[in-house]
Design a protein around this motif. Structure first.
Motif, short mmCIF file in Angstrom:
data_model
loop_
_atom_site.label_atom_id
_atom_site.label_comp_id
_atom_site.label_asym_id
_atom_site.label_seq_id
_atom_site.Cartn_x
_atom_site.Cartn_y
_atom_site.Cartn_z
N UNK A 327 0.74 -1.22 -0.16
CA UNK A 327 0.13 0.09 -0.15
C UNK A 327 0.92 1.30 0.12
N UNK A 328 1.87 1.38 0.80
CA UNK A 328 2.85 2.49 0.83
C UNK A 328 3.54 2.58 -0.67
N UNK A 329 3.83 1.57 -1.21
CA UNK A 329 4.41 1.71 -2.72
C UNK A 329 3.62 2.10 -3.55
N UNK A 330 2.12 1.74 -3.38
CA UNK A 330 0.91 2.18 -4.43
C UNK A 330 0.93 3.83 -4.15
N UNK A 331 1.10 4.41 -3.16
CA UNK A 331 1.23 5.69 -2.80
C UNK A 331 2.14 6.59 -3.47
N UNK A 332 3.39 6.03 -3.72
CA UNK A 332 4.56 6.79 -4.18
C UNK A 332 3.97 7.49 -5.63
N UNK A 333 3.95 8.61 -5.84
CA UNK A 333 3.37 9.37 -7.00
C UNK A 333 4.53 9.52 -8.08
N UNK A 334 3.96 9.57 -9.30
CA UNK A 334 4.93 9.59 -10.39
C UNK A 334 4.76 11.30 -10.70
N UNK A 335 6.09 11.63 -11.39
CA UNK A 335 7.43 11.01 -11.64
C UNK A 335 8.22 10.77 -10.35
N UNK A 336 8.64 9.63 -10.57
CA UNK A 336 9.75 9.37 -9.03
C UNK A 336 10.97 10.45 -9.14
N UNK A 337 11.44 10.86 -10.20
CA UNK A 337 12.39 11.98 -10.23
C UNK A 337 12.02 13.19 -9.52
N UNK A 338 10.90 13.45 -9.61
CA UNK A 338 10.47 14.70 -8.60
C UNK A 338 10.14 14.37 -7.41
N UNK A 339 9.48 13.20 -7.04
CA UNK A 339 9.10 12.68 -5.90
C UNK A 339 10.05 12.71 -4.83
N UNK A 340 11.36 12.46 -5.21
CA UNK A 340 12.62 12.32 -4.41
C UNK A 340 13.27 13.77 -4.00
N UNK A 341 12.69 14.55 -4.83
CA UNK A 341 13.33 16.04 -4.34
C UNK A 341 12.94 16.63 -2.94
N UNK A 342 13.85 17.10 -2.29
CA UNK A 342 13.50 17.98 -1.02
C UNK A 342 12.62 18.93 -1.23
N UNK A 343 11.57 18.93 -0.30
CA UNK A 343 10.48 19.52 -0.30
C UNK A 343 9.13 19.43 -1.12
N UNK A 344 9.50 18.26 -1.85
CA UNK A 344 8.43 17.62 -2.69
C UNK A 344 7.65 16.79 -1.83
N UNK A 345 6.12 17.00 -1.85
CA UNK A 345 5.30 16.19 -0.91
C UNK A 345 5.38 14.65 -1.13
N UNK A 346 5.58 14.24 -2.42
CA UNK A 346 5.87 12.83 -2.77
C UNK A 346 6.94 12.31 -1.89
N UNK A 347 8.10 12.94 -1.40
CA UNK A 347 9.04 12.62 -0.99
C UNK A 347 8.68 11.95 0.63
#
Length: 382
Positions: A327-347
């Motif tokens: 379930x946690x994995x399913x919540x990871x948003x795309x694109x991953x390269x933006x989600x990993x950035x500091x300040x991005x809520x996807x992080x």
């Protein structure tokens, strides 16, 4: 990450199965069902790759925007099935034992300039070096030659050829179909040929894995399922994929670097689905279940059943944690390269998945102890 060779004895999963086989299913029954599950998973993955092959064949025969779109869709669909099979790695089996094809199938990260032109380097890559033969043997020999990022074959070489470099913040690569049209782009003929060769090679490699796990044959499966010690390999593989590879190499490294270069499927922006498929594959093995491509559900004696027969509370704990991770994995948003950035809520979603996978691994270690496995290795072998 590719492992060049993993000796079976290097798993360091010290195991001595005590007299618990009389509780719950027999170990041999669990292993026999595991063999069936592995074969079904590779069969569905190989079938999906053949659908990709058909789409690529149609596209290279008559390049057009619609054909490129169909090939991309087929690649994305096929990744869903392959990602689940990665739970069958990390014990020196057919996929990543000696001479196994894992590096040829799923090697990454990839220096795309090794294969084709990139921004600012129009003449880069094997595609633009006309003296290099484009056949399966040559490209296999060039894969990882001179460096681990010199990826010439497999899922990500195909991905790069279909999408091109990802130069945008909000979407995948935007390669145009005219890159494959003679007269519209240099070496378009070789780009078409390269795409076909590596796609055919992927299909061939997956078919070989399906064969290695086929029932009623003198193959790897026949010996594997007869050995009770194989159970330690099965559960250790789950721990390694869960902690070291998925949580570590594929997520924590990217969180630390905040770099697209550390993203698994960086050209198509499909990394979020890779993570889900891997987490699902781990749960498949634990539960002895697999939802097949035709909609049928394969089910049978499982690791969960074995552990539950000894300690139901531990089995329930692992089972619940598996759901939390998926379930946690399913919540990871795309694109991953933006989600990993500091300040991005996807992080926060990515970090939560890492936490879940770590907790899942700890519960697997506990389950292994219940089965008499005193030291479960969850680290990547050298």
């Amino acid at each position: 990450m590719r492992l060049k060779f993993i000796a079976a004895g290097a798993l360091a999963a010290a195991c001595a199965f005590p007299a618990w086989a009389d509780k719950g299913p027999a170990v041999t029954d669990v292993l026999a069902h595991y063999g069936e599950l592995v074969h079904a998973s590779y069969a569905d993955s190989a079938a999906a790759a053949r659908r990709l092959q058909a789409a690529v064949d149609a596209f290279v025969a008559a390049p057009g925007e619609a054909g490129l779109d169909e090939a991309r869709k087929a690649w994305l669909a096929a990744r869903e099935w392959y990602g689940q099979t990665e739970a069958f790695r990390f014990y020196g089996g057919p996929i990543d034992g000696k001479d196994g094809p894992e590096g040829r199938i799923n090697g990454w990260p990839m220096d795309e300039a090794y294969v084709d032109s990139v921004q600012g380097h129009a003449d880069a890559g094997i595609v633009n070096k006309r003296k290099i033969r484009l056949d399966a043997r040559t490209l296999s020999g060039l894969n990882e030659k001179g460096g681990e990022e010199n990826i010439a074959t497999g899922w990500h070489a195909i991905e790069f050829l279909l999408w091109g470099q990802d130069l945008s913040a909000d979407g995948p690569g935007k390669r145009v179909y005219t890159d494959f049209v003679d007269g519209s782009a240099p070496n378009a003929d070789r780009r078409r040929q390269y795409l076909k060769v590596v796609t055919d090679l992927l299909v061939s490699d997956l078919a070989a894995l399906e064969k290695a796990w086929a029932p009623q044959a003198k193959n790897y499966r026949a010996g594997f399922v007869k050995q009770p010690a194989s159970l330690a390999k099965v559960i250790s593989a789950l721990g390694i994929l869960s902690r070291a590879e998925l949580a570590g190499e594929r997520m924590e490294v990217a969180l630390d670097s905040q770099s697209q270069e550390d993203e698994h499927s960086c050209f198509s922006d499909n990394t979020h689905r890779d993570i889900v498929a891997n987490a699902t594959g781990i749960r498949n093995v634990w539960r002895g279940e697999f939802l097949r491509a035709d909609g049928s559900r394969l089910a049978g004696p499982s690791l969960r059943d074995l552990v539950a027969a000894r300690d139901k509370a531990v089995a329930d704990k692992v089972d619940a944690q598996m759901d939390v991770s998926v379930q946690a994995a399913q919540a990871v948003p795309a694109p991953f390269d933006q989600a990993i950035l500091a300040g991005n809520p996807g992080r926060l979603k990515v970090e939560a998945t890492v936490v879940a996978l770590k907790a899942q691994t700890e519960s697997l270690v506990e389950a292994a102890r219940v089965l008499g496995i005193k030291r479960l290795n969850t680290a990547l072998p050298e």
